[in-house]
Scaffold this motif. Structure first.
Motif, PDB file in Angstrom:
ATOM      1  N   SER A 235      13.146  12.354   5.591  1.00  0.00           N
ATOM      2  CA  SER A 235      12.226  13.170   6.395  1.00  0.00           C
ATOM      3  C   SER A 235      10.933  13.411   5.627  1.00  0.00           C
ATOM      4  O   SER A 235      10.943  14.028   4.563  1.00  0.00           O
ATOM      5  CB  SER A 235      12.882  14.511   6.741  1.00  0.00           C
ATOM      6  OG  SER A 235      11.921  15.407   7.254  1.00  0.00           O
ATOM      7  N   PHE A 236       9.818  12.972   6.181  1.00  0.00           N
ATOM      8  CA  PHE A 236       8.533  13.219   5.543  1.00  0.00           C
ATOM      9  C   PHE A 236       8.095  14.668   5.712  1.00  0.00           C
ATOM     10  O   PHE A 236       7.316  15.182   4.916  1.00  0.00           O
ATOM     11  CB  PHE A 236       7.476  12.271   6.106  1.00  0.00           C
ATOM     12  CG  PHE A 236       7.433  10.932   5.417  1.00  0.00           C
ATOM     13  CD1 PHE A 236       8.456  10.539   4.557  1.00  0.00           C
ATOM     14  CD2 PHE A 236       6.380  10.066   5.604  1.00  0.00           C
ATOM     15  CE1 PHE A 236       8.429   9.311   3.916  1.00  0.00           C
ATOM     16  CE2 PHE A 236       6.333   8.829   4.963  1.00  0.00           C
ATOM     17  CZ  PHE A 236       7.371   8.461   4.119  1.00  0.00           C
ATOM     18  N   ASP A 237       8.573  15.343   6.747  1.00  0.00           N
ATOM     19  CA  ASP A 237       8.256  16.758   6.892  1.00  0.00           C
ATOM     20  C   ASP A 237       8.898  17.563   5.762  1.00  0.00           C
ATOM     21  O   ASP A 237       8.259  18.436   5.163  1.00  0.00           O
ATOM     22  CB  ASP A 237       8.737  17.276   8.250  1.00  0.00           C
ATOM     23  CG  ASP A 237       7.874  16.780   9.395  1.00  0.00           C
ATOM     24  OD1 ASP A 237       6.663  16.569   9.174  1.00  0.00           O
ATOM     25  OD2 ASP A 237       8.400  16.600  10.501  1.00  0.00           O
ATOM     26  N   ARG A 264       5.355   2.969   6.149  1.00  0.00           N
ATOM     27  CA  ARG A 264       3.893   3.049   6.160  1.00  0.00           C
ATOM     28  C   ARG A 264       3.353   3.659   7.452  1.00  0.00           C
ATOM     29  O   ARG A 264       2.300   4.306   7.438  1.00  0.00           O
ATOM     30  CB  ARG A 264       3.277   1.667   5.929  1.00  0.00           C
ATOM     31  CG  ARG A 264       3.678   0.600   6.929  1.00  0.00           C
ATOM     32  CD  ARG A 264       3.238  -0.783   6.454  1.00  0.00           C
ATOM     33  NE  ARG A 264       3.625  -1.863   7.354  1.00  0.00           N
ATOM     34  CZ  ARG A 264       4.826  -2.430   7.350  1.00  0.00           C
ATOM     35  NH1 ARG A 264       5.746  -2.011   6.512  1.00  0.00           N
ATOM     36  NH2 ARG A 264       5.111  -3.413   8.175  1.00  0.00           N
ATOM     37  N   SER A 265       4.059   3.477   8.566  1.00  0.00           N
ATOM     38  CA  SER A 265       3.562   4.047   9.825  1.00  0.00           C
ATOM     39  C   SER A 265       3.647   5.570   9.844  1.00  0.00           C
ATOM     40  O   SER A 265       2.994   6.213  10.680  1.00  0.00           O
ATOM     41  CB  SER A 265       4.349   3.462  11.012  1.00  0.00           C
ATOM     42  OG  SER A 265       5.732   3.808  10.913  1.00  0.00           O
ATOM     43  N   ASP A 266       4.443   6.161   8.952  1.00  0.00           N
ATOM     44  CA  ASP A 266       4.586   7.616   8.895  1.00  0.00           C
ATOM     45  C   ASP A 266       3.595   8.272   7.930  1.00  0.00           C
ATOM     46  O   ASP A 266       3.561   9.509   7.836  1.00  0.00           O
ATOM     47  CB  ASP A 266       6.006   7.991   8.462  1.00  0.00           C
ATOM     48  CG  ASP A 266       7.048   7.546   9.469  1.00  0.00           C
ATOM     49  OD1 ASP A 266       6.790   7.691  10.672  1.00  0.00           O
ATOM     50  OD2 ASP A 266       8.114   7.046   9.055  1.00  0.00           O
ATOM     51  N   LEU A 267       2.821   7.474   7.210  1.00  0.00           N
ATOM     52  CA  LEU A 267       1.920   8.039   6.212  1.00  0.00           C
ATOM     53  C   LEU A 267       0.840   8.954   6.783  1.00  0.00           C
ATOM     54  O   LEU A 267       0.520   9.975   6.163  1.00  0.00           O
ATOM     55  CB  LEU A 267       1.263   6.910   5.404  1.00  0.00           C
ATOM     56  CG  LEU A 267       2.116   6.297   4.288  1.00  0.00           C
ATOM     57  CD1 LEU A 267       1.345   5.194   3.593  1.00  0.00           C
ATOM     58  CD2 LEU A 267       2.538   7.356   3.287  1.00  0.00           C
ATOM     59  N   PRO A 268       0.224   8.650   7.940  1.00  0.00           N
ATOM     60  CA  PRO A 268      -0.823   9.554   8.439  1.00  0.00           C
ATOM     61  C   PRO A 268      -0.342  10.998   8.592  1.00  0.00           C
ATOM     62  O   PRO A 268      -1.073  11.935   8.240  1.00  0.00           O
ATOM     63  CB  PRO A 268      -1.203   8.930   9.786  1.00  0.00           C
ATOM     64  CG  PRO A 268      -0.920   7.473   9.612  1.00  0.00           C
ATOM     65  CD  PRO A 268       0.315   7.425   8.758  1.00  0.00           C
ATOM     66  N   MET A 283       0.697   6.893  -0.681  1.00  0.00           N
ATOM     67  CA  MET A 283       0.575   5.502  -0.267  1.00  0.00           C
ATOM     68  C   MET A 283       1.928   4.831  -0.451  1.00  0.00           C
ATOM     69  O   MET A 283       2.856   5.417  -1.031  1.00  0.00           O
ATOM     70  CB  MET A 283      -0.512   4.773  -1.066  1.00  0.00           C
ATOM     71  CG  MET A 283      -0.245   4.655  -2.545  1.00  0.00           C
ATOM     72  SD  MET A 283      -1.617   3.846  -3.428  1.00  0.00           S
ATOM     73  CE  MET A 283      -2.933   5.042  -3.218  1.00  0.00           C
ATOM     74  N   THR A 284       2.058   3.606   0.020  1.00  0.00           N
ATOM     75  CA  THR A 284       3.313   2.884  -0.171  1.00  0.00           C
ATOM     76  C   THR A 284       3.341   2.227  -1.549  1.00  0.00           C
ATOM     77  O   THR A 284       2.299   2.072  -2.209  1.00  0.00           O
ATOM     78  CB  THR A 284       3.523   1.804   0.897  1.00  0.00           C
ATOM     79  OG1 THR A 284       2.598   0.725   0.675  1.00  0.00           O
ATOM     80  CG2 THR A 284       3.324   2.381   2.292  1.00  0.00           C
ATOM     81  N   ASP A 285       4.534   1.819  -1.965  1.00  0.00           N
ATOM     82  CA  ASP A 285       4.670   1.170  -3.263  1.00  0.00           C
ATOM     83  C   ASP A 285       3.880  -0.139  -3.324  1.00  0.00           C
ATOM     84  O   ASP A 285       3.198  -0.423  -4.314  1.00  0.00           O
ATOM     85  CB  ASP A 285       6.145   0.927  -3.597  1.00  0.00           C
ATOM     86  CG  ASP A 285       6.915   0.259  -2.454  1.00  0.00           C
ATOM     87  OD1 ASP A 285       6.395   0.177  -1.326  1.00  0.00           O
ATOM     88  OD2 ASP A 285       8.056  -0.178  -2.691  1.00  0.00           O
ATOM     89  N   LYS A 286       3.925  -0.916  -2.239  1.00  0.00           N
ATOM     90  CA  LYS A 286       3.190  -2.187  -2.223  1.00  0.00           C
ATOM     91  C   LYS A 286       1.682  -1.949  -2.233  1.00  0.00           C
ATOM     92  O   LYS A 286       0.932  -2.700  -2.874  1.00  0.00           O
ATOM     93  CB  LYS A 286       3.596  -3.013  -1.008  1.00  0.00           C
ATOM     94  CG  LYS A 286       5.015  -3.561  -1.081  1.00  0.00           C
ATOM     95  CD  LYS A 286       5.317  -4.473   0.099  1.00  0.00           C
ATOM     96  CE  LYS A 286       6.724  -5.046   0.010  1.00  0.00           C
ATOM     97  NZ  LYS A 286       7.033  -5.934   1.168  1.00  0.00           N
TER      98      LYS A 286
END
Length: 300
Positions: A235-237, A264-268, A283-286
């Motif tokens: 959970s990003f929340d 990555r789609s959940d980053l915003p 950011m993502t690892d890549k």
């Protein structure tokens, strides 16, 4: 709920990360297991008393070998073996048993879930790495002596080799897998991707593991530093809540929170939650590796 009417793996992860006193959850998991940040910190506290070299060794072993025979683990861990209760016998995990065999995920190397699908067929998958193709079927081979062959899957890492769901095979607990193995595999993948780059140095777990990696650039490059912390939360929340509770790290260099590229789609949304903390970037690892490599190529 899965097809058998049981709570899916994701529910346990979300239950750990969100302190929500739902009675349904309480019937499955005790209250003490529901606070992810506390669990994560307790795991780290167990090994932070080690000398830096041993600490880094334990972190890498938990990332690289989350399942193996007891003898193999004994050999790799050396004098550190037996000091921590990170491993459990896979024979006590019926959820990963496919006709007497277990299969490690080709992405994270932890046992995949195996569910009967009827007609002697098992569905074998890692719920965290489905997008990477860790989803298979296998048919029980009553006459064979080896593991059944997995079919399907989109992973390009080669054939998955099964191991007996009995005997001396041990695997890290789900808690260790979530909070040490998964982020650890990101950490060491970043280290390896930036190895042998002239002028770059990667330090693992600096400053008593205040964060996971410090990447520094020196001659012939312009001096530069990146501080990195890897997170593999469901959970990003909940992750945002935990990060906002952290004290400011201090210094002019922000702390970069890296998450798996599949998220990555959940980053915003995570960036919006952390907008009031300029000391934190996400950011993502890549993307982190690509950013550092682009910066290196841009130097005169």
């Amino acid at each position: 709920m899965d097809s058998d009417g049981l709570l899916c793996d994701a529910v346990e992860d979300l239950g750990r990360e969100h302190l929500v006193p739902q009675q349904a959850l309480m019937e499955y998991w005790p209250w003490a297991r529901l606070r992810a940040e506390q669990e994560e910190q307790q795991l780290y506290a167990e090994i932070r008393r080690l000398p830096p070299e041993d600490y880094a060794k334990v972190r890498e072993l938990l990332a690289s070998h989350p399942v193996a025979e007891r003898g193999v683990l004994w050999e790799k861990w050396g004098g550190l073996w037996g000091r921590f209760g990170f491993f459990e016998p896979v024979s006590s995990w019926p959820w990963c048993n496919a006709a007497g065999w277990c299969f490690p995920c080709p992405v994270c190397a932890w046992p995949m879930r195996a569910q009967p699908a009827g007609g002697g067929v098992f569905a074998v998958s890692c719920d965290v790495h489905l997008l990477e193709g860790a989803q298979y079927t296998c048919r029980q081979d009553r006459g064979g002596s080896g593991p059944p062959v997995l079919e399907g899957g989109g992973c390009s890492t080669g054939r998955v080799k099964g191991f007996p769901a009995a005997g001396d095979y041990l695997a890290v607990s789900r808690t260790v897998w979530r909070y040490l193995t998964l982020p650890g595999r990101m950490e060491f993948a970043i280290r390896d991707a930036l190895a042998d780059i002239a002028g770059l140095e990667v330090f693992m777990y600096p400053e008593g593991d205040r964060y996971d990696l410090r990447i520094t650039a020196a001659a012939p490059l312009v001096a530069r530093e990146w501080r990195v912390d890897a997170k593999a939360w469901r959970s990003f929340d909940a992750l945002a809540d935990a990060l906002l509770e952290r004290p400011v790290l201090g210094g002019a260099v922000p702390l970069i929170i890296v998450v798996p590229h599949r998220r990555r789609s959940d980053l915003p949304r995570l960036r919006v939650r952390l907008a009031g903390r300029p000391d934190l970037e996400v950011m993502t690892d890549k993307d982190l590796v690509a950013m550092v490599l682009r910066w290196c190529r841009a130097q005169p």
